[in-house]
Every structure is written in C-alpha cells, then in structure tokens.
Write an enzyme that holds these catalytic residues in place. Structure first.
Site, mmCIF file in Angstrom:
data_model
loop_
_atom_site.group_PDB
_atom_site.id
_atom_site.type_symbol
_atom_site.label_atom_id
_atom_site.label_comp_id
_atom_site.label_asym_id
_atom_site.label_seq_id
_atom_site.Cartn_x
_atom_site.Cartn_y
_atom_site.Cartn_z
ATOM 1 N N CYS A 173 0.880 -1.167 0.000
ATOM 2 C CA CYS A 173 0.000 0.000 0.000
ATOM 3 C C CYS A 173 0.911 1.209 0.000
ATOM 4 C CB CYS A 173 -0.917 0.006 1.219
ATOM 5 S SG CYS A 173 -1.900 1.517 1.348
ATOM 6 N N CYS A 191 -0.749 4.416 2.215
ATOM 7 C CA CYS A 191 -0.820 4.340 3.689
ATOM 8 C C CYS A 191 -0.340 2.957 4.093
ATOM 9 C CB CYS A 191 -2.187 4.734 4.235
ATOM 10 S SG CYS A 191 -3.618 3.900 3.529
ATOM 11 N N SER A 192 -1.216 2.120 4.639
ATOM 12 C CA SER A 192 -0.763 0.795 5.065
ATOM 13 C C SER A 192 -1.906 -0.198 4.992
ATOM 14 C CB SER A 192 -0.218 0.849 6.487
ATOM 15 O OG SER A 192 0.796 1.817 6.593
ATOM 16 N N CYS A 193 -2.729 -0.115 3.936
ATOM 17 C CA CYS A 193 -3.882 -1.003 3.824
ATOM 18 C C CYS A 193 -3.416 -2.455 3.799
ATOM 19 C CB CYS A 193 -4.681 -0.670 2.571
ATOM 20 S SG CYS A 193 -5.428 0.967 2.654
#
Lengths: 197, 210
Positions: free
Chosen positions: A105, A108-110
């Site tokens: 991702c 962000c940090s999906c």
C-alpha cells in the site's frame, strides 16, 4: 532514597502526548471504560496470520474451495469464519511456477486485517512502500526472496477498497500432510508475497 | 504545505533497505495501542469517514511524517481531528503534554458543495485501455502520483464505493465504480524492471479512455 527504583521511567515525548490526549478525551467522557484494553486484546489475540494460513491450507487440500476463493475471496474466507473491517472486499491472487504476486500500500498501510492481523512495521515504513512498486525484483531478492528472471512479478497496490491475499504455492513433498499440518507451513510473509514456501 | 503529500511514496528513491522482521507483536509498546484506540474514539465521536481519517495523517509536516512511526501518525491525526472538531484545543494538549504537540496542517480543499451525480454503471470493462488523469488535487485523493498520466489496462471491475476525494472534505458523498488497472513497469519508470506489472485500484473519475 528508599523509593529509588520504584519510579517508572520518565515518559518519552510521544508518550506524554498520548497521555495528554487520553486524559482530555477521558475527562470529556469520550473514552469508554476498558476501551483501550479491549482494542489491545482484539488485535493481539483475535486476528492474525494464523487465520490466513487456515484459508491457504484449505485451498491446497480442497480444489472446490480454491475455486471459490479465487472467484469470490470475501465469501470463501467467510466460510471459515473470517471477515470484518479491512476484509470486506477480498481478492486472492494465486502464485504459480510462472507468476509471483506481492502486495503493498503505497499511500498508507492497507492490509487484510481479518486474515493477516495488523501489518508489521516494515510494511508501513517508507522503504517498502516506495520501492515495491519500482524495483520489486531487487527488493524481493534483498528480503530473501530471489526470483528467476522468467518469473513474472505482479505487484498489487491496495489503493482503494479491495484488500489482497497471496495464495502461495503448496510446497513439494507435502502430499501426506493433514490440513492442520499444512497450515503450520504457511507464513505471514508468504501471504504478503515477500517469501515463497 | 505540499499539495502532493509526503504519504504518496510509491517510487520515491533513497530510502534504503527494508527493516524486515519475520514476526512482531501488534503493539510493542502500550502507547501504540492507546494511540490506536484514541483514533477510534475521535473518529467515532466526529463521525470521520475513511478519507477524513487518512487525510488527517497525510497533512502532517513532511519531516515529521518521515521521522515518526505509524502510531505517532495515528496520534497526530487523532489530535488534529479532535482540535478541528472542537473536542479539545491545541493549547490544552500542549499544556497537558508539557511541551510541543505538533498537529497536521490545515486541509487545503474546501468541502465539496456539488458532488455531481453518482456513477452507477462502470464506464470501462475488463480489457479496456484507460489513462489516469494527470492532475494534482489540493485535497485528499487515492490516486497515487506515480500512475498519473499513465496508460494501463482494466483487469477487474469492483463494486461502487464512496469517492475519497469527496468524503474527506465534508458530509457530501459521491459513489463510483472502482477498477484494478494493470500497468507495465516499463511504462511507469524509465528503469522499470522486466517482467513486472503493477496493479493500482482506481475510482472511475480518476480515469479517461486511452
């Protein structure tokens, strides 16, 4: 002096800021009793890569399940009882001898929480997010997953609502193993796509 | 305050090695769990959408963003939303913390007054060639910079979802299909690696026919 050693360590700047926000929100009645403990318990013990390993092992032993998993990941994962936030739109991508999949991702940090738990620090930090879409062959080799030049690499950037899970190849020499034994072979990294089994 | 935020990291160079670890606990320190919980508290209290939550972090000072950990991002975003929605004041936060409490910068895009119509039917199908609009919106977007202006092929049509660019900036919503679009690495980077494709999930309005 008798109390020496009983004082807690002084708070770091970020800990002081967390404590400040917590105190102010608590005073305004916004933090339910036990809420922070509940969050900690939920993410430390209810979700994690063991869930994803069960999904992968089932797909290895049950071709019908594998077909459903690759067609409608969300529904097939729900068959095993897993689902919820960051798992409402699951797509499972299959590794083969010729194709290797890896998830990232960049924005962000999906990450697919219900099957993999919360993402590791390195998944959230800039080097992985910056490099996996630009030089995946180099980065995978650096991370201990060198791939032959003729293996196609498919990178999946989780930039909208879908969350991805990699279905690793079943290792050779595992024909006699039970589903539970197979699940024990499946690592978090193999389901992100930064390792092969 | 950059329009193209520091969070949009895909393809940036110079970061070095990934600090890979095979396993770690969810919250190595208790403050990280607390920061996570406080974001859930604030987002719930102010009814923040996913877009507003993400944008509260993306507006961090770039230097602070790159030098702080994931849950410090969440803390900063939570505190920013709490101040912007009137739950607490910045002065109260700094008084309690006994020092500086950096917040994210202001949102540069105004609330969307006219969202335009929802898009119900996908404009594109699997196999269609599309090009990503080359634009730099002042507010939140989920269109990564590294695919803007690039052409790719639709490989999957997903459901209809709220457009982040709209929902991040107020109560209005617009719904559009999203697509998984495949890009050949050679078309994304001058040094794109052989045998590599990158798939990015994009809302309908980010795309035009190629």
């Amino acid at each position: 002096m008798s109390e020496r050693g009983h004082h807690p360590a002084p708070l770091s700047p970020v800990e002081r800021r967390v404590a400040a926000l917590e105190a102010l929100l608590t005073e305004r009645g916004l933090v339910p009793e036990g809420f922070i403990e509940e969050i900690t318990r939920r993410y430390e013990s209810e979700i994690g890569p063991l869930n994803g390993a069960k999904v992968v092992a089932r797909a290895w032993v049950d071709p019908g399940y594998k077909g459903r998993l690759l067609t409608d990941g969300t529904a097939a994962i729900a068959e095993l009882g897993f689902g919820g936030p960051e798992g409402d739109h699951m797509v499972v991508v299959e590794n083969t001898p010729d194709v290797h999949n890896v998830i990232v991702c960049t924005l962000c940090s999906c990450y697919p929480w219900p099957v993999l738990g919360l993402p590791p620090s390195w998944y959230k930090d800039p080097p992985y997010r910056a490099r996996m879409v630009r030089e995946p062959r180099t980065l995978l080799a650096e991370m201990g997953c060198p791939l032959p030049g003729d293996v196609e690499i498919r990178v999946w950037d989780s930039s909208a609502e879908v969350r991805y899970l990699v279905l690793p190849q079943r290792p050779a020499g595992t024909a006699g193993m039970t589903e539970a034994e197979l699940a024990g072979l499946v690592t978090r990294d193999s389901m992100i796509g930064v390792a092969r089994l | 305050m950059p329009v193209d935020g520091i969070h949009d990291l895909g393809g940036m160079q110079g970061f070095g090695a990934v600090a890979h670890s095979p396993a770690e606990s969810a919250f190595p320190d208790r403050w990280q769990a607390t920061a996570r919980a406080l974001m859930e508290v604030v987002a719930g209290a102010v009814e923040a959408s996913g877009g507003e939550f993400r944008h509260s972090i993306e507006r961090m000072d770039p230097g602070h963003y790159l030098t702080s950990s994931y849950y410090e991002h969440w803390l900063t975003g939570a505190a920013t939303l709490a101040v912007e929605h009137g739950l607490v004041t910045h002065a109260e936060l700094e008084a309690r913390a006994g020092g500086r409490f950096p917040l994210s910068g202001p949102a540069l895009a105004p609330p969307v007054a006219d969202t335009g119509p929802d898009v119900g039917e996908p404009r594109f199908g699997v196999g269609d060639r599309v090009r990503v609009r080359d634009w730099h919106p002042p507010g939140h977007t989920r269109c990564p910079r590294y695919v803007r202006g690039k052409a790719g092929t639709v490989v999957r049509v997903d459901g209809t979802h709220s457009v982040p660019d709209v929902e991040a900036h107020g109560p209005a919503r617009r719904y559009e299909p999203t697509y998984s679009v495949r890009f050949d690495a050679a078309g994304l980077w001058h040094d794109g690696q052989r045998g590599v494709t990158v798939h990015v999930d994009l809302w309908d309005s980010y795309l035009e026919p190629a």
